[in-house]
Write a protein that holds these residues in place. Structure first.
Motif, PDB file in Angstrom:
ATOM      1  N   LYS A  70       5.248 -12.709  -0.473  1.00 27.92           N
ATOM      2  CA  LYS A  70       6.396 -12.313  -1.296  1.00 27.92           C
ATOM      3  C   LYS A  70       6.353 -13.017  -2.649  1.00 27.92           C
ATOM      4  O   LYS A  70       6.645 -12.412  -3.684  1.00 27.92           O
ATOM      5  N   PHE A  73       3.771 -11.265  -4.688  1.00 28.73           N
ATOM      6  CA  PHE A  73       4.276  -9.966  -5.113  1.00 28.73           C
ATOM      7  C   PHE A  73       5.286 -10.127  -6.245  1.00 28.73           C
ATOM      8  O   PHE A  73       5.265  -9.369  -7.222  1.00 28.73           O
ATOM      9  N   GLU A  74       6.179 -11.094  -6.137  1.00 25.55           N
ATOM     10  CA  GLU A  74       7.175 -11.315  -7.190  1.00 25.55           C
ATOM     11  C   GLU A  74       6.503 -11.694  -8.509  1.00 25.55           C
ATOM     12  O   GLU A  74       6.953 -11.282  -9.573  1.00 25.55           O
ATOM     13  N   GLN A  77       5.135  -8.522  -9.773  1.00 29.25           N
ATOM     14  CA  GLN A  77       6.227  -7.622 -10.138  1.00 29.25           C
ATOM     15  C   GLN A  77       6.789  -7.957 -11.520  1.00 29.25           C
ATOM     16  O   GLN A  77       7.310  -7.079 -12.198  1.00 29.25           O
ATOM     17  N   ARG A  81       4.082  -2.487 -12.254  1.00 24.53           N
ATOM     18  CA  ARG A  81       3.035  -1.853 -11.440  1.00 24.53           C
ATOM     19  C   ARG A  81       1.691  -1.822 -12.126  1.00 24.53           C
ATOM     20  O   ARG A  81       0.684  -1.461 -11.521  1.00 24.53           O
ATOM     21  N   TYR A  86      -0.787  -5.628  -8.228  1.00 25.80           N
ATOM     22  CA  TYR A  86       0.558  -5.200  -7.830  1.00 25.80           C
ATOM     23  C   TYR A  86       0.546  -4.467  -6.488  1.00 25.80           C
ATOM     24  O   TYR A  86       1.263  -4.835  -5.559  1.00 25.80           O
ATOM     25  N   HIS A  87      -0.245  -3.416  -6.371  1.00 26.61           N
ATOM     26  CA  HIS A  87      -0.248  -2.599  -5.155  1.00 26.61           C
ATOM     27  C   HIS A  87      -0.796  -3.378  -3.961  1.00 26.61           C
ATOM     28  O   HIS A  87      -0.285  -3.243  -2.844  1.00 26.61           O
ATOM     29  N   LYS A  90       1.969  -5.733  -2.879  1.00 27.45           N
ATOM     30  CA  LYS A  90       3.047  -4.972  -2.245  1.00 27.45           C
ATOM     31  C   LYS A  90       2.631  -4.554  -0.829  1.00 27.45           C
ATOM     32  O   LYS A  90       3.421  -4.670   0.118  1.00 27.45           O
ATOM     33  N   ASP A  91       1.412  -4.086  -0.679  1.00 22.72           N
ATOM     34  CA  ASP A  91       0.912  -3.673   0.634  1.00 22.72           C
ATOM     35  C   ASP A  91       0.854  -4.851   1.606  1.00 22.72           C
ATOM     36  O   ASP A  91       1.143  -4.695   2.792  1.00 22.72           O
ATOM     37  N   VAL A  93       2.846  -7.501   1.618  1.00 25.04           N
ATOM     38  CA  VAL A  93       4.224  -7.776   2.036  1.00 25.04           C
ATOM     39  C   VAL A  93       4.639  -6.787   3.115  1.00 25.04           C
ATOM     40  O   VAL A  93       5.195  -7.176   4.158  1.00 25.04           O
ATOM     41  N   LYS A  94       4.355  -5.509   2.910  1.00 23.74           N
ATOM     42  CA  LYS A  94       4.728  -4.479   3.882  1.00 23.74           C
ATOM     43  C   LYS A  94       4.005  -4.676   5.209  1.00 23.74           C
ATOM     44  O   LYS A  94       4.583  -4.466   6.277  1.00 23.74           O
ATOM     45  N   GLY A 148      12.798  -8.159   2.467  1.00 17.92           N
ATOM     46  CA  GLY A 148      12.660  -7.806   1.066  1.00 17.92           C
ATOM     47  C   GLY A 148      13.820  -6.978   0.543  1.00 17.92           C
ATOM     48  O   GLY A 148      13.878  -6.680  -0.634  1.00 17.92           O
TER      49      GLY A 148
END
Length: 161
Positions: A70, A73-74, A77, A81, A86-87, A90-91, A93-94, A148
């Motif tokens: 996270k 990602f932050e 961010q 993007r 970035y991607h 994000k992936d 974190v998911k 999130g």
């Protein structure tokens, strides 16, 4: 459930028609209601699963991984993007969110947390409607985002333990 005595009006009215005795009775009933809620099966289940989640080593490890992912990602961010990672961030974190959600005690904790939330919403709605149909009660929309998206979990943002 005890209800404040109806029709009890003291001779000395204060604060726009309410006596201090009526307010005291109302507060006493509110504290009693809170005690009953705290002694409910829903709260007991919630507290049990919360303690299981807090003691689970797999969850602790995933929470640490989630916090790092996270944070990355932050950082990405901040640049939007168009940041090269970035991607990927994000992936990641998911993916960790899904891993956390797949842990049985976490899913049971989330279900117990939702049951308590639903109970509190129903109590709030019933109280409001007993006063007037015009009283607004905050919505009780289910949190579809998980980590999130804001919540009370230990990772700081989504009910994942």
């Amino acid at each position: 459930m005890p209800v404040a005595e109806q029709g009890h009006v003291s001779a000395a009215q204060e604060d726009g028609g309410r006596s201090s005795l009526d307010m005291g009775s109302l507060l006493l009933s509110a504290y009693e209601l809170g005690d009953w809620i705290n002694q409910s099966a829903e709260v007991a289940d919630y507290l049990y699963w919360k303690s299981v989640v807090e003691a689970n080593e797999e969850v602790k490890e995933l929470q640490a991984q989630f916090a790092k992912a996270k944070e990355l990602f932050e950082e990405c961010q901040r640049f939007g993007r168009f940041h090269p990672n970035y991607h990927e961030a994000k992936d990641k974190v998911k993916l960790i969110e899904k891993q956390l959600a797949a842990v049985e005690c976490v899913s049971k904790f989330k279900a117990a947390e939702q049951a308590v939330d639903d109970m509190l919403y129903e109590v709030s709605r019933l109280i409001a409607e007993s006063v007037s149909d015009m009283i607004k009660v905050p919505g009780n929309e289910r949190n579809l985002g998980g980590c999130g998206s804001g919540g009370s979990c230990g990772c700081g943002s989504g009910g994942c333990g």
